[in-house]
Design a protein around this motif. Structure first.
Motif, PDB file in Angstrom:
ATOM      1  N   ALA A   1       0.774  -1.315  -0.039  1.00  0.00           N
ATOM      2  CA  ALA A   1      -0.190   0.421   0.091  1.00  0.00           C
ATOM      3  C   ALA A   1       0.878   1.306  -0.202  1.00  0.00           C
ATOM      4  O   ALA A   1       0.528   2.373  -0.558  1.00  0.00           O
ATOM      5  N   LEU A   2       2.028   1.573   0.787  1.00  0.00           N
ATOM      6  CA  LEU A   2       2.169   2.421   1.058  1.00  0.00           C
ATOM      7  C   LEU A   2       3.344   2.438  -0.278  1.00  0.00           C
ATOM      8  O   LEU A   2       4.076   3.960  -1.218  1.00  0.00           O
ATOM      9  N   ILE A   3       3.979   1.599  -0.775  1.00  0.00           N
ATOM     10  CA  ILE A   3       5.056   1.658  -2.224  1.00  0.00           C
ATOM     11  C   ILE A   3       3.632   2.407  -3.277  1.00  0.00           C
ATOM     12  O   ILE A   3       4.262   3.193  -4.007  1.00  0.00           O
ATOM     13  N   ASN A   4       2.449   1.775  -3.380  1.00  0.00           N
ATOM     14  CA  ASN A   4       1.220   2.699  -4.009  1.00  0.00           C
ATOM     15  C   ASN A   4       1.396   4.236  -4.309  1.00  0.00           C
ATOM     16  O   ASN A   4       0.978   4.507  -4.823  1.00  0.00           O
TER      17      ASN A   4
ATOM     18  N   ILE B   1       5.747  11.853   7.646  1.00  0.00           N
ATOM     19  CA  ILE B   1       5.116  12.859   9.080  1.00  0.00           C
ATOM     20  C   ILE B   1       4.948  11.622   9.606  1.00  0.00           C
ATOM     21  O   ILE B   1       3.847  11.408   9.323  1.00  0.00           O
ATOM     22  N   LEU B   2       5.430  11.709  10.811  1.00  0.00           N
ATOM     23  CA  LEU B   2       4.812  10.519  11.258  1.00  0.00           C
ATOM     24  C   LEU B   2       4.194  10.795  13.169  1.00  0.00           C
ATOM     25  O   LEU B   2       5.623  11.337  13.410  1.00  0.00           O
TER      26      LEU B   2
ATOM     27  N   VAL C   1       1.647  10.694   7.457  1.00  0.00           N
ATOM     28  CA  VAL C   1       0.653  11.346   6.435  1.00  0.00           C
ATOM     29  C   VAL C   1       2.292  11.865   5.573  1.00  0.00           C
ATOM     30  O   VAL C   1       3.615  12.142   5.977  1.00  0.00           O
ATOM     31  N   ILE C   2       2.063  11.425   4.417  1.00  0.00           N
ATOM     32  CA  ILE C   2       2.774  11.344   3.128  1.00  0.00           C
ATOM     33  C   ILE C   2       2.578  12.676   2.396  1.00  0.00           C
ATOM     34  O   ILE C   2       0.802  12.930   1.199  1.00  0.00           O
TER      35      ILE C   2
ATOM     36  N   PHE D   1      -1.395  12.025   1.267  1.00  0.00           N
ATOM     37  CA  PHE D   1      -2.733  11.039   2.293  1.00  0.00           C
ATOM     38  C   PHE D   1      -2.089  10.368   3.826  1.00  0.00           C
ATOM     39  O   PHE D   1      -1.384  10.614   4.319  1.00  0.00           O
ATOM     40  N   THR D   2      -3.029  10.785   4.522  1.00  0.00           N
ATOM     41  CA  THR D   2      -3.176  10.350   5.189  1.00  0.00           C
ATOM     42  C   THR D   2      -3.757   9.184   6.412  1.00  0.00           C
ATOM     43  O   THR D   2      -5.022   8.415   5.383  1.00  0.00           O
TER      44      THR D   2
END
Length: 432
Positions: A340-343, A361-362, A370-371, A428-429
């Motif tokens: 999911a994070l790769i996409n 951001i974590l 948050v990406i 994207f959160t």
């Protein structure tokens, strides 16, 4: 001037005048003068008794009026033995019984409605006569989500929440479905009731996300399975024939057939790509349940960043990290979450035409990731469809990347959103 004051003043003046007249008329005759004085005294006593008999019902009536003003419907009067007063008391007591019964009935109805609104699985927002929020039930607060004190007394036209913006445009009796952040869908229905001769509006908010996603998945799952079946049934025999032809040396002894041989190889490669294309769609339908294990979120983010670093360098996109030093442990399927994070990161990189920045951001306190990217952003129309199957803003996009992300995150029970907060900033959160 009160009625009893007028009565006393009238009686006093009348008897004083009578006393004065008898003095002048019977001044010389003492017997008649004494008799007349006695008559005046008797008359005054009778007037006083009449005053008491007349004023008592008025006092009783005033006590009843005060009880009604105080909304105390338990006050009742006992009979006095006087017919007129008892008639008044009887009517008053009957009226108090009716008022008490009616108040009890209204309180029961009010309690029932309050309980119904409070426990309703549908969000309910009740407005006053000026379209200001008068009451909001817990389900509506959960769906929004906004603190109750931030809403009570505020007009729906003044709130900048996307749902209230849609509510402000609705007319009584209208219904609409709103899609927020491309993932959550809400049904809004506006209606009204008449209160004291004036219309008051209320809004019902229903979360349709689960139903819509289930129906959506059922439809695209059926389509994908049908497509995969037809493509596999076609590609298998065709590839088998072409492979047999490629292995038959007698067919390619003459150089004049080299072009045809190359064309067959290209056709086989295209078939393999088509097979891979359909396998990607099939993976979306066959996504297994999440095998949740304790994982360190920073480690997964680091692995994804390393994997996507070459693609980022090609577009001159840099990565920036704002991660806590202490490990943040979550329960998740590492492989699914990594995919999911790769996409997500892939889309963030491709959102830049050339050069840019992707920030991770974590936030440990809320377990929020948050990406953020500085790409071209997402329009309102695109935002509503970003997670829909087969929807893509890319020319060669398949429209399954974000759909797979959605399925993985929903599979884990993680909340998420995708939106452009301002120019050159799309977030994207994910809430773990």
């Amino acid at each position: 001037m009160k009625l009893r004051t007028k009565y006393i003043l009238f009686v006093v003046i009348l008897h004083l005048l009578t006393l004065l007249l008898t003095y002048f008329i019977f001044n010389e005759n003492k017997i008649f003068f004494i008799i007349s004085e006695a008559a005046i005294i008797i008359s005054a006593m009778i007037a006083w008794q009449l005053y008491q008999q007349l004023i008592q019902p008025l006092k009783t009536l005033m006590q009843g009026v005060d009880a009604i003003k105080d909304k105390d419907f338990n006050v009742k009067f006992l009979p006095t033995g006087k017919h007129e007063v008892d008639e008044l008391i009887n009517v008053y007591n009957q009226m108090m019984d009716e008022l008490r019964t009616e108040r009890t009935r209204q309180e029961q109805q009010h309690f029932f409605l309050e309980k119904l609104i409070y426990t309703s699985p549908t969000g309910i927002v009740i407005l006053d006569f000026d379209d200001k929020i008068k009451q909001i039930n817990p389900k509506a607060l959960q769906l929004l989500p906004v603190a109750e004190q931030q809403l009570i007394g505020i007009s729906v036209h003044e709130l900048d929440h996307p749902l209230f913006q849609q509510i402000g445009q609705l007319k009584s009796g209208e219904t609409t479905v709103v899609k927020l952040d491309g993932a959550s869908s809400f049904k809004l229905q506006k209606s009204h009731f008449v209160d004291r001769g004036f219309s008051r509006h209320f809004i019902m908010i229903e979360d349709l996300t689960a139903e819509i996603l289930a129906a959506e998945k059922k439809v695209y799952g059926k389509v994908i399975r049908m497509m995969a079946h037809e493509v596999n049934n076609t590609i298998g025999p065709v590839n088998s024939i072409m492979q047999s032809a490629m292995k038959t040396d007698q067919l390619w002894q003459s150089h004049e057939f080299d072009t045809l041989k190359d064309a067959l190889q290209v056709a086989m490669d295209r078939n393999q790509n088509l097979n891979l294309f359909m396998r990607n769609f099939a993976d979306l339908v066959k996504l297994p349940p999440a095998n949740k294990q304790p994982i360190v979120l920073q480690k997964v983010i680091g692995s994804v960043a390393k994997l996507m670093s070459i693609k980022a360098q090609e577009k001159e996109v840099t990565f920036e990290f704002n991660l806590p030093q202490a490990d943040l442990n979550i329960m998740a399927d590492e492989q699914q979450l990594e995919q999911a994070l790769i996409n997500i990161v892939k889309n963030a990189i491709e959102a830049h035409d050339v050069s840019g920045k992707v920030t991770f951001i974590l936030v440990p306190s809320t377990k929020k990731l948050v990406i953020t990217d500085t790409g071209k952003g997402i329009s309102a129309e695109q935002s509503a469809n970003m997670f829909s199957p087969f929807f893509s803003t890319k020319k060669d996009g398949q429209g399954i990347g974000l759909t797979l992300v959605r399925e993985i995150l929903l599979n884990h029970g993680f909340e998420f959103s995708l939106k452009t907060t301002r120019e050159r900033q799309t977030e994207f959160t994910i809430y773990f």
